[in-house]
Design a protein around this motif. Structure first.
Motif, PDB file in Angstrom:
ATOM      1  N   ARG B  19       0.819  -1.211   0.000  1.00 29.07           N
ATOM      2  CA  ARG B  19       0.000   0.000   0.000  1.00 29.07           C
ATOM      3  C   ARG B  19       0.855   1.266   0.000  1.00 29.07           C
ATOM      4  NH1 ARG B  19      -3.715   2.091   3.829  1.00 29.07           N
ATOM      5  NH2 ARG B  19      -2.474   1.231   5.513  1.00 29.07           N
ATOM      6  N   LYS B  20       1.925   1.192   0.763  1.00 27.21           N
ATOM      7  CA  LYS B  20       2.787   2.365   0.896  1.00 27.21           C
ATOM      8  C   LYS B  20       3.374   2.758  -0.466  1.00 27.21           C
ATOM      9  CE  LYS B  20       6.779   1.755   2.897  1.00 27.21           C
ATOM     10  NZ  LYS B  20       7.764   1.554   3.952  1.00 27.21           N
ATOM     11  N   ARG B  23       0.724   4.052  -3.027  1.00 30.84           N
ATOM     12  CA  ARG B  23       0.348   5.444  -2.828  1.00 30.84           C
ATOM     13  C   ARG B  23       1.446   6.379  -3.335  1.00 30.84           C
ATOM     14  NH1 ARG B  23      -0.136   8.285   2.896  1.00 30.84           N
ATOM     15  NH2 ARG B  23       2.059   7.722   2.859  1.00 30.84           N
ATOM     16  N   ALA B 163      10.205   3.329  -1.231  1.00 27.63           N
ATOM     17  CA  ALA B 163       9.976   2.123  -0.427  1.00 27.63           C
ATOM     18  C   ALA B 163      10.733   2.157   0.892  1.00 27.63           C
ATOM     19  CB  ALA B 163      10.379   0.878  -1.226  1.00 27.63           C
ATOM     20  N   PHE B 164      11.819   2.904   0.959  1.00 29.44           N
ATOM     21  CA  PHE B 164      12.687   2.751   2.125  1.00 29.44           C
ATOM     22  C   PHE B 164      13.017   4.043   2.871  1.00 29.44           C
ATOM     23  CE2 PHE B 164      13.562  -0.806  -0.699  1.00 29.44           C
ATOM     24  CZ  PHE B 164      13.351  -1.872   0.161  1.00 29.44           C
ATOM     25  N   GLY B 166      10.782   6.778   3.509  1.00 29.19           N
ATOM     26  CA  GLY B 166       9.694   7.537   4.125  1.00 29.19           C
ATOM     27  C   GLY B 166       9.413   8.857   3.426  1.00 29.19           C
ATOM     28  N   ARG B 167       8.925   9.784   4.183  1.00 26.02           N
ATOM     29  CA  ARG B 167       8.505  11.066   3.622  1.00 26.02           C
ATOM     30  C   ARG B 167       9.658  11.813   2.957  1.00 26.02           C
ATOM     31  NH1 ARG B 167       4.970  15.026   7.152  1.00 26.02           N
ATOM     32  NH2 ARG B 167       3.904  13.035   7.223  1.00 26.02           N
ATOM     33  N   ARG B 170      10.140  10.494  -0.404  1.00 21.76           N
ATOM     34  CA  ARG B 170       9.139  10.957  -1.375  1.00 21.76           C
ATOM     35  C   ARG B 170       9.462  12.366  -1.856  1.00 21.76           C
ATOM     36  NH1 ARG B 170       5.429   8.480   2.053  1.00 21.76           N
ATOM     37  NH2 ARG B 170       4.561  10.420   2.849  1.00 21.76           N
TER      38      ARG B 170
END
Lengths: 582, 470
Positions: B19-20, B23, B163-164, B166-167, B170
């Motif tokens: 899911r992560k 998104r 994937a690894f 976090g924010r 992104r």
């Protein structure tokens, strides 16, 4: 700790085999102090007599000669100050004096200091500082005035103990003196508030303070009064009655109630294992691999009684007090015994409304009820302990938590606050103890976040957090008593970050691992700098300035090297200083 | 919302169950497509005969077919390995490889991935207008193939960030699309990726020399203790091979055509006859080789040492090397200038890791030179192409403050200025090469400055209609 295990070798490496320290104490089994409240019901005066058992060191390797103290002695003192506040509303004046002839107190034991590892020394000093601040807090906020009846020589930490009292009476026997001989004799500082209180509290002129702090034999008689080092010198024959009279005057001015009934402070119920400590309302789980401890403070079960009668009836079982005592004990134990657990994760668990009952009791009654007032100030002091704790403090605000009002202070005391945006519903089924009770995490501001529990800099934690932005603090005041969810909390600046359910686990893990990889010393320094913003007070200066300098001096070879003053003291050999000024 | 992830985004990272990642990629993908439309190939096409990575197996990892480029299925693939991979070097040698980013190395790993990721879309941007002057449909197709695969490499790096990391990850992934090659306000991170690729000779040189640097960088990341990075890079190397093939054979064909023209007109001065003189080819080699050497960073580097010790970035073919893989006691040599002379110095091996990698790269570059010289020899010419000295035309590292001739002699500023145009492409050379760049879009036809390839793509003939222009 023995000479072999607790020493610092020539290379300056510390050999640590620190014993586990317990902070439990009971007046019936004190080895070093006598708490005499026998006349208090009538006079309002209690006597706290120091008569140190030479063979009663908390670790082996030294004798506590001349009423010199170590951590064990101070643990009893702390216990006594707490009991005086909670169990003895009738005590309005506390006379601190010596049970030994000619020796009031010689301060911290030098052999103990010389053999102790650096962390031990630092912890010891921090705790003794906190206790002395607590004595002043009692004088300022509990109507319990401390008077030092210095009936013999008060050297170093002995004089610092007297300095923590509101008045200092010195016996005028032509030999008893007050002194701060640390600089001339030991090459360290009077680090338990001494330097600070002499100029800040006693208003001794700086040039005189300089002379005094470099005069190993100290001062006595008229000059000690003239220089304001003591308030009064009293001839031996008039000693007892003068002390009693000064104590009586202080008692007469006290705000303590005439008809209060004290509450008992029973021993804490605590279950200790290799992996944690569990109390009734506080739980700590150690994660040694990750170098952290997960602390959970449980909110009250089923609410807090709000009638004063019931509060007094419950006494130590009253949740705010019970929780505060446990948290206090946990902080002390972790600080002393778990040096490598460098990060504390702080959570709460419980009902927001129930937790707020603590607020309401304090808001309504702390001004007119002595016990509620004590609970308020005790929680304040425990929060301050957290403020000066040299660990990375991280608040995790998850569904099912109750960071509301007073408990929100726990989060605000942390270096960072992470609040989960959403729920971890998926995981709830697997982990019944984990978050995921459906509702999203919420925090709540209350009136008590705006000054009920000030920090040592005199500001509220919100005031410190938004230092220089009074408008924002004023805005937050409009937002009290309603539930705030993660995104809004982030906008309001109340949390550092609000990762959602998808990011939560990774963000927290990476953040913690990253933290754990940083230099512990640099972190301690950085955190201490960030936590205290804005104005200084005597209290904050003791920690930020005196303690920081002392801790630097402690690691310098001039103090703790094999030829340093601290190590050479009592060997008959002079310290060999590196003469370069740094 | 129901999306068949394996159809839309070919992958072997269980995208459908993550899911992560869904998104993150869902919000990133439209921005990527938008970037592709504005910064990708400028020539409008109906579709292009492309290979698409669809699996990681030894056989049939890719499919060929005509696809509209914006519908290209950029996928996410990690080379497959056993679960028991161990760290091959550094302080933590022998410990299990990391399946998660250790917080301690988050910042460093993220930086390495961002830098690698930044180069991938950069080359697409640099080559954006090249299609307008393609010498043949075959070459146009190869350009687009390289472009979409650089795009996929960006996806690969973005996958790791999503994937690894976090924010933070992104945000960095987003920034990869916001920096643009040559943009004054927000340029690409490495200097070499902010120069436009102005002509096809430069493109072939770029894919030969600069993509080869990429190969070596990927090779060091392939050794990483961070297993997902390692596996991602291993798979990328597969595609990278094609890019270098485009460069190698492209230069083959230019050299061949140059020889033909020299023979035909019995002169080295073939410029008037629509060819690229050998001397100009040499200058382009000099330029692209030296610029690519700069990408290896300074000869002596504490960053590289730290990355190695931490296990983040190994050496080329780390596991085949016979030493202790920790290098704390070893020494290495670096090239440098001292006392007015080009010489070598012995330094701790850990500090010489950039040199070590660069030396491997130099050896590899030699193979192309041999190949092109064989063409010269076969066609009866005595002239030879060569690699200039490693100190020549350097702007990064220990040579950056000195001027060194292609032969390796230290010279002064004045001499350099006087001779520069005989070693590096001059304005006139560039203008000439540019003048030859005329598009040839007719199937089976080719521009006059380059020979046709000996083989087509995937068994198709040269005449095949590899690209349908819009």
């Amino acid at each position: 700790m023995t000479e072999e295990t607790g020493t610092i070798d020539a290379a300056g490496t510390e050999h640590e085999e620190t014993p586990a320290v317990s902070f439990d104490a009971d007046p019936a089994t004190y080895r070093h102090w006598t708490l005499d409240t026998s006349g208090a019901a009538e006079t309002g005066v209690a006597y706290l007599r120091l008569d140190i058992d030479e063979a009663g060191g908390i670790v082996p390797g030294y004798e506590l000669k001349m009423n010199s103290y170590d951590l064990g002695v101070d643990i009893e003192l702390y216990d006594a100050t707490q009991r005086l506040r909670f169990s003895h509303p009738e005590v309005r004046t506390v006379v601190v004096t010596s049970g030994k002839d000619k020796n009031f107190c010689a301060g911290a034991n030098i052999r103990m200091l010389a053999q102790s590892s650096h962390p031990w020394k630092v912890n010891f000093c921090k705790f003794t500082n906190e206790t002395r601040n607590g004595m002043e807090d009692a004088t300022a906020n509990s109507g319990q005035t401390y008077i030092a009846a210095v009936n013999g020589t008060a050297a170093g930490g002995g004089y610092e103990l007297a300095l923590a009292c509101e008045q200092i009476l010195l016996i005028d026997d032509n030999s008893s003196a007050v002194s701060l001989p640390e600089v001339p004799l030991l090459g360290v500082l009077p680090g338990t508030g001494g330097l600070t209180r002499v100029i800040d509290k006693r208003r001794v002129r700086k040039d005189r303070a300089d002379v005094f702090a470099t005069t190993s034999e100290g001062m006595r008689g008229k000059r000690a009064v003239e220089w304001r080092l003591v308030d009064e010198v009293v001839p031996k024959r008039a000693w007892d009655e003068t002390v009693a009279s000064r104590a009586a005057s202080a008692a007469a001015a006290s705000s303590r109630p005439a008809d209060g009934t004290g509450i008992e402070l029973p021993p804490l119920q605590r279950e200790e294992t290799a992996d944690g400590i569990t109390y009734q309302h506080v739980k700590a789980t150690f994660d040694r691999d990750r170098g952290l401890v997960e602390i959970t403070v449980l909110g009250p079960e089923g609410g807090v009684p709000e009638s004063l009668e019931r509060v007094h009836e419950l006494g130590a079982a009253f949740w705010p007090l019970a929780m505060t005592r446990e948290l206090d004990d946990l902080i002390l134990r972790l600080r002393a015994n778990e040096l490598e657990l460098g990060t504390w994760l702080i959570r709460t668990r419980g009902d927001v409304e129930d937790a707020l009952a603590m607020e309401r009791v304090i808001e309504r009654h702390s001004r007119d009820d002595w016990l509620v007032n004590e609970v308020r100030h005790y929680f304040k002091r425990v929060l301050k302990r957290l403020d000066v704790t040299s660990r990375s403090l991280i608040a995790l605000i998850e569904p099912g938590s109750c960071f509301a009002g007073a408990l929100l202070e726990l989060a605000l005391a942390c270096d960072r606050q992470y609040m989960l945006d959403g729920t971890l519903a998926d995981d709830a089924a697997d982990d019944p103890s984990g978050p995921g009770q459906g509702d999203e995490a919420q925090i709540m501001l209350s009136a008590s976040n705006f000054g009920t529990f000030p920090m040592s800099n005199g500001l509220s934690r919100l005031g410190s957090r938004f230092f220089g932005d009074d408008d924002h603090v004023a805005k937050l005041r409009q937002e009290t008593d309603r539930r705030v969810e993660a995104r809004e909390a982030l906008e309001m600046g109340l949390v550092t970050d609000a990762p959602d359910d998808i990011d939560w686990e990774d963000e927290i893990r990476i953040m913690l691992e990253e933290r754990a990889s940083l230099s512990p010393d640099a972190l301690t320094g950085m955190e201490a700098n960030h936590r205290f913003v804005g104005p200084e007070t005597m209290e904050s200066r003791i920690f930020s300035r005196l303690t920081a300098w002392q801790n630097w001096i402690f690691v310098r070879p001039n103090a703790s090297g094999p030829d340093g003053a601290l190590r050479r003291y009592g060997t008959g050999r002079k310290a060999d200083f590196d003469r370069r000024r740094v | 919302m129901s999306i068949d992830y394996s159809e839309k985004i070919p992958n072997n990272v269980d995208l459908a169950g993550d899911r992560k990642l869904q998104r993150a990629l869902e919000s990133w993908q439209p921005n990527f497509i938008n970037w592709w439309k504005t910064m990708g190939p400028a020539v409008p096409t109906e579709d292009v005969y492309l290979r698409t990575a669809v699996d990681v197996g030894k056989e049939g990892w890719a499919q060929f077919g005509h696809v509209a480029m914006e519908e290209y299925r950029w996928g996410v693939f990690l080379a497959e390995r056993g679960d028991d991979r161990r760290i091959a070097f550094g302080e933590q040698k022998g410990e299990p490889a990391w399946q998660q980013v250790p917080g301690e190395y988050r910042a460093d790993l993220q930086r390495l991935i961002v830098i690698q990721g930044d180069t991938e879309p950069a080359s697409v941007e640099q080559q954006r207008r090249l299609g307008e002057t393609a010498p043949s449909l075959y070459d146009l197709r190869n350009l687009f193939q390289v472009n979409v695969e650089e795009g996929r490499h960006l996806w690969a790096m973005v996958y790791l960030l999503h994937a690894f990391f976090g924010r933070n990850g992104r945000e960095e992934a987003e920034a990869l699309l916001h920096r643009n090659s040559g943009d004054l306000d927000s340029p690409r991170i490495l200097g070499a990726f902010n120069e436009e690729t102005p002509d096809w000779l430069s493109f072939f040189m770029f894919t030969y020399f600069t993509d080869r640097d990429g190969k070596y960088q990927l090779g060091t990341l392939k050794e990483s203790a961070f297993d997902p990075l390692s596996r991602t890079c291993e798979f990328m190397l597969k595609e990278e091979a094609h890019h270098m093939f485009v460069g190698t054979t492209g230069i083959d064909r230019v050299v061949t055509r140059t020889c033909e023209l020299m023979r035909e007109h019995d002169t080295d001065e073939i410029a008037p006859h629509g060819g690229i003189p050998l001397e100009v080819i040499q200058k382009y080699v000099n330029f692209h080789y030296s610029v690519s050497l700069d990408l290896f960073g300074s000869e002596q580097s504490t960053n590289a040492a730290n990355y190695f010790t931490a296990g983040l970035k190994g050496r080329w073919q780390e596991e085949r090397r016979r030493d202790d893989h920790r290098l704390t006691e070893d020494s290495g040599t670096i090239d440098l200038v001292r006392d007015g002379k080009v010489t070598q110095d012995e330094v701790p091996a850990l500090l010489a890791l950039n040199s070590d990698l660069r030396n491997e790269y130099v050896k590899d570059c030699q193979s192309g030179l041999k190949r092109w010289n064989r063409i010269l020899e076969k066609l009866g010419f005595d002239a030879r192409l060569y690699l200039p000295h490693v100190g020549f035309n350097r702007h990064v590292g220990l040579f950056s403050d000195h001027h060194v001739t292609p032969a390796g002699d230290l010279i002064g500023e004045d001499t350099w200025k006087a001779k520069e145009d005989s070693w590096l492409p001059s304005e006139a050379d560039k203008v000439h090469v540019q003048s030859l760049m005329r598009p040839v879009y007719e199937p089976g036809k080719i521009a006059g400055w380059i020979a046709p390839p000996t083989n087509g793509i995937n068994g198709k003939p040269f005449e095949y209609e590899y690209v349908h222009l819009a």
